[in-house]
Design a protein around this motif. Sequence first.
Motif, PDB file in Angstrom:
ATOM      1  N   GLU A  97       0.819  -1.272  -0.364  1.00  0.00           N
ATOM      2  CA  GLU A  97       0.358   0.146   0.307  1.00  0.00           C
ATOM      3  C   GLU A  97       0.892   1.023  -0.075  1.00  0.00           C
ATOM      4  N   TYR A  98       0.374   1.953  -0.573  1.00  0.00           N
ATOM      5  CA  TYR A  98       1.067   3.344  -0.934  1.00  0.00           C
ATOM      6  C   TYR A  98       0.608   4.477  -0.900  1.00  0.00           C
ATOM      7  N   ARG A  99       1.133   5.110   0.338  1.00  0.00           N
ATOM      8  CA  ARG A  99       0.606   6.053   1.015  1.00  0.00           C
ATOM      9  C   ARG A  99       1.653   7.125   0.594  1.00  0.00           C
ATOM     10  N   VAL A 100       0.743   8.457   0.425  1.00  0.00           N
ATOM     11  CA  VAL A 100       1.388   9.840   0.841  1.00  0.00           C
ATOM     12  C   VAL A 100       1.349  10.434   1.485  1.00  0.00           C
ATOM     13  N   ASP A 101       2.122  10.527   2.804  1.00  0.00           N
ATOM     14  CA  ASP A 101       1.309  10.980   3.706  1.00  0.00           C
ATOM     15  C   ASP A 101       2.322  11.238   5.278  1.00  0.00           C
ATOM     16  N   THR A 102       2.444  11.584   5.844  1.00  0.00           N
ATOM     17  CA  THR A 102       3.129  11.748   6.885  1.00  0.00           C
ATOM     18  C   THR A 102       2.957  10.272   8.649  1.00  0.00           C
ATOM     19  N   ILE A 103       4.042  10.199   9.442  1.00  0.00           N
ATOM     20  CA  ILE A 103       3.607   9.623  10.130  1.00  0.00           C
ATOM     21  C   ILE A 103       2.960   9.610  11.015  1.00  0.00           C
ATOM     22  N   MET A 104       2.334  10.884  11.800  1.00  0.00           N
ATOM     23  CA  MET A 104       1.701  11.106  12.208  1.00  0.00           C
ATOM     24  C   MET A 104       0.335  11.149  12.083  1.00  0.00           C
ATOM     25  N   HIS A 105      -0.307  10.972  11.075  1.00  0.00           N
ATOM     26  CA  HIS A 105      -1.105  10.411  10.267  1.00  0.00           C
ATOM     27  C   HIS A 105      -1.666   8.958  10.400  1.00  0.00           C
ATOM     28  N   LEU A 106      -0.849   8.185  11.040  1.00  0.00           N
ATOM     29  CA  LEU A 106      -1.245   6.945  11.031  1.00  0.00           C
ATOM     30  C   LEU A 106      -1.880   6.809  11.478  1.00  0.00           C
ATOM     31  N   PRO A 107      -3.270   6.258  11.141  1.00  0.00           N
ATOM     32  CA  PRO A 107      -4.398   5.831  12.105  1.00  0.00           C
ATOM     33  C   PRO A 107      -4.020   5.016  13.578  1.00  0.00           C
ATOM     34  N   ASN A 108      -4.844   4.929  14.966  1.00  0.00           N
ATOM     35  CA  ASN A 108      -4.684   4.477  15.679  1.00  0.00           C
ATOM     36  C   ASN A 108      -4.484   3.802  15.980  1.00  0.00           C
ATOM     37  N   GLY A 109      -4.655   1.833  16.710  1.00  0.00           N
ATOM     38  CA  GLY A 109      -4.775   0.662  16.550  1.00  0.00           C
ATOM     39  C   GLY A 109      -3.855  -0.595  14.863  1.00  0.00           C
ATOM     40  N   ASP A 110      -3.694   0.703  14.004  1.00  0.00           N
ATOM     41  CA  ASP A 110      -2.745  -0.103  12.658  1.00  0.00           C
ATOM     42  C   ASP A 110      -1.512  -0.947  13.555  1.00  0.00           C
ATOM     43  N   GLU A 126      15.428  16.779  18.002  1.00  0.00           N
ATOM     44  CA  GLU A 126      15.260  16.170  18.981  1.00  0.00           C
ATOM     45  C   GLU A 126      14.006  15.982  19.984  1.00  0.00           C
ATOM     46  N   GLU A 127      13.606  17.121  19.892  1.00  0.00           N
ATOM     47  CA  GLU A 127      12.306  17.654  20.473  1.00  0.00           C
ATOM     48  C   GLU A 127      11.413  17.412  19.534  1.00  0.00           C
ATOM     49  N   THR A 128      11.375  17.522  18.202  1.00  0.00           N
ATOM     50  CA  THR A 128      10.238  16.078  17.545  1.00  0.00           C
ATOM     51  C   THR A 128      10.727  15.181  17.415  1.00  0.00           C
ATOM     52  N   LEU A 129      11.914  13.955  17.712  1.00  0.00           N
ATOM     53  CA  LEU A 129      12.126  13.155  17.510  1.00  0.00           C
ATOM     54  C   LEU A 129      11.349  12.395  18.906  1.00  0.00           C
ATOM     55  N   GLN A 130      11.264  12.718  19.842  1.00  0.00           N
ATOM     56  CA  GLN A 130      10.849  12.303  21.283  1.00  0.00           C
ATOM     57  C   GLN A 130       9.765  13.034  21.675  1.00  0.00           C
ATOM     58  N   SER A 131       9.035  13.866  21.225  1.00  0.00           N
ATOM     59  CA  SER A 131       7.702  13.753  20.883  1.00  0.00           C
ATOM     60  C   SER A 131       6.333  13.700  19.972  1.00  0.00           C
ATOM     61  N   SER A 132       6.974  13.693  19.632  1.00  0.00           N
ATOM     62  CA  SER A 132       5.807  12.961  17.827  1.00  0.00           C
ATOM     63  C   SER A 132       6.060  11.950  17.940  1.00  0.00           C
ATOM     64  N   LEU A 133       7.563  11.840  16.598  1.00  0.00           N
ATOM     65  CA  LEU A 133       7.923  11.090  15.712  1.00  0.00           C
ATOM     66  C   LEU A 133       7.969   9.392  16.716  1.00  0.00           C
ATOM     67  N   ILE A 134       9.052   9.271  17.482  1.00  0.00           N
ATOM     68  CA  ILE A 134       9.456   8.399  17.537  1.00  0.00           C
ATOM     69  C   ILE A 134       8.025   7.270  18.598  1.00  0.00           C
ATOM     70  N   PRO A 135       7.157   8.101  19.607  1.00  0.00           N
ATOM     71  CA  PRO A 135       6.291   8.109  19.768  1.00  0.00           C
ATOM     72  C   PRO A 135       5.007   7.056  18.712  1.00  0.00           C
ATOM     73  N   GLN A 136       4.922   7.664  18.607  1.00  0.00           N
ATOM     74  CA  GLN A 136       3.720   7.356  17.418  1.00  0.00           C
ATOM     75  C   GLN A 136       4.726   6.128  16.693  1.00  0.00           C
TER      76      GLN A 136
END
Length: 215
Positions: A97-110, A126-136
């Motif tokens: 599945e090719y999806r043009v989007d960012t990691i922050m828009h991944l559906p919950n539970g996927d 570092e702030e972006t990695l720690q607060s949003s990207l790595i947790p997602q």
Amino acid sequence: MGKTTRFISTFDWIAPVYDLLASVVFGRKLQQAQVVFLTDIPPKASVLLAGGGTGWLLEQLLMKRNPKRVLYLEASVRMVALASQRIIQKAVLGTVEYRVDTIMHLPNGDQFDIVITPFLLDLFPEETLQSSLIPQLRNSLKPNGIWLVADFIGTDVWWQKTLLWAMIRFFRLTAGIETTQLADWQRLLAEAGLSLQKRQPCVGGMVSTEVWHLK
């Protein structure tokens, strides 16, 4: 993921020459680093490939590991177009599945058995990695899931430091990346509750290829 519209549009512009630039500077070493631990992926796994660029790694994944499903997530429209075109031209079989989007828009539970981030974490402060990207991304892993990382790391070798400095500034100018220096993504992964299983230095120690496990 912290990628702004400016980031997306300018990576669209650089997409056609991205692989050429990498090969001029590093030869095939960046490609080789991405597949060091590819055999750790079991057949029939579900895989999230985030920031896969023009599709070389996707091709290797489909040919060598036979995943059940791949979500190819990339913020650049042109990168996704190049990746899908590559797979069609090479006649590589697989469910993608090719999806043009960012990691922050991944559906919950996927969630996935495997997350792969090839040269993605070095684009962000570092702030972006720690607060949003790595947790997602962590939340996208199933229990006992595996995260494969290949990325640049800090170095004390003067010419490597100079090259990394030049690369960051080049991509800030041409692709609008956020970061001004390499974040300590290894520490951030550990702080996020992941456990390092394997590590191999590549590209003369400028790159670390690693396998992280969700505890």
